[in-house]
Scaffold this motif. Structure first.
Motif, PDB file in Angstrom:
ATOM      1  N   ALA A  86       1.026  14.395  -1.692  1.00 44.31           N
ATOM      2  CA  ALA A  86      -0.193  14.282  -2.863  1.00 44.31           C
ATOM      3  C   ALA A  86      -1.375  13.630  -2.744  1.00 44.31           C
ATOM      4  O   ALA A  86      -2.385  13.989  -3.055  1.00 44.31           O
ATOM      5  CB  ALA A  86       0.510  13.609  -4.265  1.00 44.31           C
ATOM      6  N   ARG A  87      -1.424  12.775  -1.478  1.00 43.34           N
ATOM      7  CA  ARG A  87      -2.551  12.161  -1.171  1.00 43.34           C
ATOM      8  C   ARG A  87      -3.241  12.342   0.278  1.00 43.34           C
ATOM      9  O   ARG A  87      -4.299  11.828   0.549  1.00 43.34           O
ATOM     10  CB  ARG A  87      -2.266  10.596  -1.368  1.00 43.34           C
ATOM     11  CG  ARG A  87      -2.265  10.100  -2.721  1.00 43.34           C
ATOM     12  CD  ARG A  87      -2.064   8.591  -3.050  1.00 43.34           C
ATOM     13  NE  ARG A  87      -3.745   8.046  -2.534  1.00 43.34           N
ATOM     14  CZ  ARG A  87      -3.859   6.803  -2.625  1.00 43.34           C
ATOM     15  NH1 ARG A  87      -2.878   5.845  -2.723  1.00 43.34           N
ATOM     16  NH2 ARG A  87      -5.099   6.342  -2.172  1.00 43.34           N
ATOM     17  N   LEU A  88      -2.539  13.350   0.788  1.00 42.07           N
ATOM     18  CA  LEU A  88      -3.041  13.504   2.284  1.00 42.07           C
ATOM     19  C   LEU A  88      -4.117  14.316   2.340  1.00 42.07           C
ATOM     20  O   LEU A  88      -4.991  13.898   3.297  1.00 42.07           O
ATOM     21  CB  LEU A  88      -1.852  14.625   2.905  1.00 42.07           C
ATOM     22  CG  LEU A  88      -0.659  14.139   3.397  1.00 42.07           C
ATOM     23  CD1 LEU A  88       0.224  15.452   3.899  1.00 42.07           C
ATOM     24  CD2 LEU A  88      -0.961  13.104   4.656  1.00 42.07           C
ATOM     25  N   ARG A 131       9.490   1.721   1.687  1.00 41.74           N
ATOM     26  CA  ARG A 131       8.894   2.458   0.544  1.00 41.74           C
ATOM     27  C   ARG A 131       7.870   3.436   0.844  1.00 41.74           C
ATOM     28  O   ARG A 131       8.284   4.555   1.277  1.00 41.74           O
ATOM     29  CB  ARG A 131       8.464   1.502  -0.615  1.00 41.74           C
ATOM     30  CG  ARG A 131       9.744   0.756  -1.083  1.00 41.74           C
ATOM     31  CD  ARG A 131       9.524   0.237  -2.372  1.00 41.74           C
ATOM     32  NE  ARG A 131      10.787  -0.743  -2.643  1.00 41.74           N
ATOM     33  CZ  ARG A 131      11.981  -0.326  -2.985  1.00 41.74           C
ATOM     34  NH1 ARG A 131      12.055   0.828  -3.358  1.00 41.74           N
ATOM     35  NH2 ARG A 131      12.945  -1.196  -3.189  1.00 41.74           N
ATOM     36  N   ARG A 132       6.721   3.206   1.321  1.00 41.23           N
ATOM     37  CA  ARG A 132       5.574   3.982   1.647  1.00 41.23           C
ATOM     38  C   ARG A 132       5.523   3.880   3.211  1.00 41.23           C
ATOM     39  O   ARG A 132       4.662   4.754   3.622  1.00 41.23           O
ATOM     40  CB  ARG A 132       4.403   3.619   0.921  1.00 41.23           C
ATOM     41  CG  ARG A 132       4.420   3.954  -0.735  1.00 41.23           C
ATOM     42  CD  ARG A 132       4.182   5.248  -0.837  1.00 41.23           C
ATOM     43  NE  ARG A 132       4.148   5.474  -2.521  1.00 41.23           N
ATOM     44  CZ  ARG A 132       2.866   5.618  -3.156  1.00 41.23           C
ATOM     45  NH1 ARG A 132       1.762   5.435  -2.494  1.00 41.23           N
ATOM     46  NH2 ARG A 132       2.877   5.726  -4.471  1.00 41.23           N
ATOM     47  N   THR A 133       6.110   2.821   3.608  1.00 38.29           N
ATOM     48  CA  THR A 133       5.874   2.598   5.059  1.00 38.29           C
ATOM     49  C   THR A 133       7.236   2.777   5.847  1.00 38.29           C
ATOM     50  O   THR A 133       8.133   1.918   5.546  1.00 38.29           O
ATOM     51  CB  THR A 133       5.326   1.239   5.298  1.00 38.29           C
ATOM     52  OG1 THR A 133       3.818   1.514   4.653  1.00 38.29           O
ATOM     53  CG2 THR A 133       4.961   0.890   6.859  1.00 38.29           C
ATOM     54  N   VAL A 162       3.341  -3.363  -0.672  1.00 35.86           N
ATOM     55  CA  VAL A 162       3.699  -4.960  -0.701  1.00 35.86           C
ATOM     56  C   VAL A 162       2.618  -5.674  -1.187  1.00 35.86           C
ATOM     57  O   VAL A 162       2.464  -6.647  -1.749  1.00 35.86           O
ATOM     58  CB  VAL A 162       3.892  -5.586   0.890  1.00 35.86           C
ATOM     59  CG1 VAL A 162       2.818  -5.509   1.422  1.00 35.86           C
ATOM     60  CG2 VAL A 162       4.813  -6.623   0.401  1.00 35.86           C
ATOM     61  N   ASP A 163       1.249  -5.027  -1.483  1.00 33.62           N
ATOM     62  CA  ASP A 163       0.082  -5.666  -2.106  1.00 33.62           C
ATOM     63  C   ASP A 163       0.279  -6.002  -3.655  1.00 33.62           C
ATOM     64  O   ASP A 163      -0.680  -6.400  -4.193  1.00 33.62           O
ATOM     65  CB  ASP A 163      -1.145  -5.067  -1.454  1.00 33.62           C
ATOM     66  CG  ASP A 163      -1.477  -3.544  -2.337  1.00 33.62           C
ATOM     67  OD1 ASP A 163      -0.705  -3.109  -2.999  1.00 33.62           O
ATOM     68  OD2 ASP A 163      -2.470  -3.203  -1.896  1.00 33.62           O
ATOM     69  N   LEU A 164       1.394  -5.505  -3.859  1.00 33.32           N
ATOM     70  CA  LEU A 164       1.703  -5.722  -5.637  1.00 33.32           C
ATOM     71  C   LEU A 164       2.482  -7.070  -5.703  1.00 33.32           C
ATOM     72  O   LEU A 164       2.323  -7.504  -6.987  1.00 33.32           O
ATOM     73  CB  LEU A 164       2.153  -4.424  -6.164  1.00 33.32           C
ATOM     74  CG  LEU A 164       1.331  -3.255  -6.319  1.00 33.32           C
ATOM     75  CD1 LEU A 164       2.351  -2.134  -6.961  1.00 33.32           C
ATOM     76  CD2 LEU A 164       0.070  -3.429  -7.038  1.00 33.32           C
ATOM     77  N   LYS A 248      -3.362   2.499 -14.802  1.00 35.31           N
ATOM     78  CA  LYS A 248      -2.761   3.523 -15.000  1.00 35.31           C
ATOM     79  C   LYS A 248      -2.277   4.491 -13.746  1.00 35.31           C
ATOM     80  O   LYS A 248      -1.416   5.189 -13.836  1.00 35.31           O
ATOM     81  CB  LYS A 248      -3.565   4.459 -16.019  1.00 35.31           C
ATOM     82  CG  LYS A 248      -3.653   3.772 -17.336  1.00 35.31           C
ATOM     83  CD  LYS A 248      -4.466   4.642 -18.400  1.00 35.31           C
ATOM     84  CE  LYS A 248      -4.782   3.942 -19.747  1.00 35.31           C
ATOM     85  NZ  LYS A 248      -5.797   4.419 -20.523  1.00 35.31           N
ATOM     86  N   GLY A 249      -3.022   4.271 -12.640  1.00 30.21           N
ATOM     87  CA  GLY A 249      -2.950   4.750 -11.395  1.00 30.21           C
ATOM     88  C   GLY A 249      -1.796   3.973 -10.685  1.00 30.21           C
ATOM     89  O   GLY A 249      -1.434   4.485  -9.560  1.00 30.21           O
ATOM     90  N   GLY A 250      -1.548   2.837 -11.005  1.00 27.03           N
ATOM     91  CA  GLY A 250      -0.466   1.820 -10.315  1.00 27.03           C
ATOM     92  C   GLY A 250      -1.159   0.902  -9.238  1.00 27.03           C
ATOM     93  O   GLY A 250      -0.674   0.582  -8.400  1.00 27.03           O
TER      94      GLY A 250
END
Ligand code: ARG
Length: 270
Positions: A86-88, A131-133, A162-164, A248-250
């Protein structure tokens, strides 16, 4: 550290898809309010003496405000993110900007959340995976930049980046939420010999750790008063900002700024 940042804007920010547990298409941001939040974050960075470079967002890229996922940058080299499908469409814009601004640009060979999963702390790289990596990114980054990678795996998709869950305050100090990390990851953090500040659950869930620190000033969300007070007690200047629309976007403060001045070649020698 964190004195040269790349930000975009919130002009086209909206929830068009749901790729993390915070995104809900039936709960859209108020764009004017999101733009105001973003403008205030950018102004706070400037007031702290940081350089903020600006790249315009594209209408087809509703998450482009979160520039942290675009790449990981160190020593004038950028490894582009390889985000969810979705973000590519964001990536070619960042590739162009980084090239035009004098960075050597490399593609990630595996899934990679950019700085969202790669927090530099001197010669250490606090690096999320699973997760994403893709974990194979760790070796790639270590070979390229010479970091000592600290692999960190979070316990749920709530901490998809991980920055969260972890924040670099300065080269000797980290903030983190123990409940977000699995046991081996917590052990690896403890073994670093750095000072660790624990953030409590409610404040971590308010994205307290999604902050930008240059070692003097911490720019963070409002909604984590205890952590903010702890940082002030340590002599830091703390600026707390509203991030309710960006949430809202996380994402929060850290997600909206890609650090351009990470360096492995100088510093404390860790
Ligand atoms: N909606 C974005 C996504 O899911 C938020 C990214 C936040 N970035 C971050 N570094 N945590 O990709």
């Amino acid at each position: 550290m964190n004195r040269d940042l790349l930000m975009s804007d919130a002009a086209y920010f909206r929830i068009s898809y749901e790729i993390n547990p915070y995104m809900d298409k039936s709960c859209q941001p108020d764009v004017a309010a999101a733009v105001a939040e973003h403008t205030a974050i950018s102004a706070a960075h400037r007031a702290a003496g940081r350089r903020v470079r600006r790249m315009e967002s594209a209408p087809e890229c509703p998450d482009m405000v979160y520039t942290a996922n675009a790449a990981f940058v160190s020593d004038q080299r950028a490894v582009l993110g390889d985000p969810p499908a979705a973000r590519l469409e964001e990536i070619p814009y960042f590739r162009s900007w980084l090239k035009e601004n004098g960075f050597e640009v490399l593609d990630a060979p595996y899934s990679f959340s950019g700085q969202g999963d790669a927090l530099a702390c001197g010669r250490l790289l606090l690096a999320g995976y699973g997760r994403r990596t893709d974990q194979r990114m760790h070796g790639f980054l270590a070979d390229l930049f010479g970091h000592e990678v600290v692999p960190l795996h979070t316990v749920s998709d709530q901490w998809y980046d991980v920055d969260l869950a972890v924040a670099v305050i300065d080269e000797d100090t980290l903030g983190y939420y123990p409940g977000a990390l699995d046991d081996p990851s917590r052990g690896r953090l403890a073994d670093l010999g750095l000072e660790l500040i624990e953030v409590e659950s409610a404040e971590a869930h308010a994205f307290a750790l999604n902050l930008v620190s240059d070692g003097d000033t911490v720019t963070m969300t409002r909604g984590a008063p205890r952590f903010a007070a702890t940082l002030r007690e340590r002599g830091l200047t703390v600026v707390e900002l509203n991030t309710s629309e960006l949430r809202k976007g996380g994402g929060g403060v850290r997600c909206t700024a890609l650090t351009l001045d990470n360096q492995t070649t100088s510093g404390s020698g860790r």
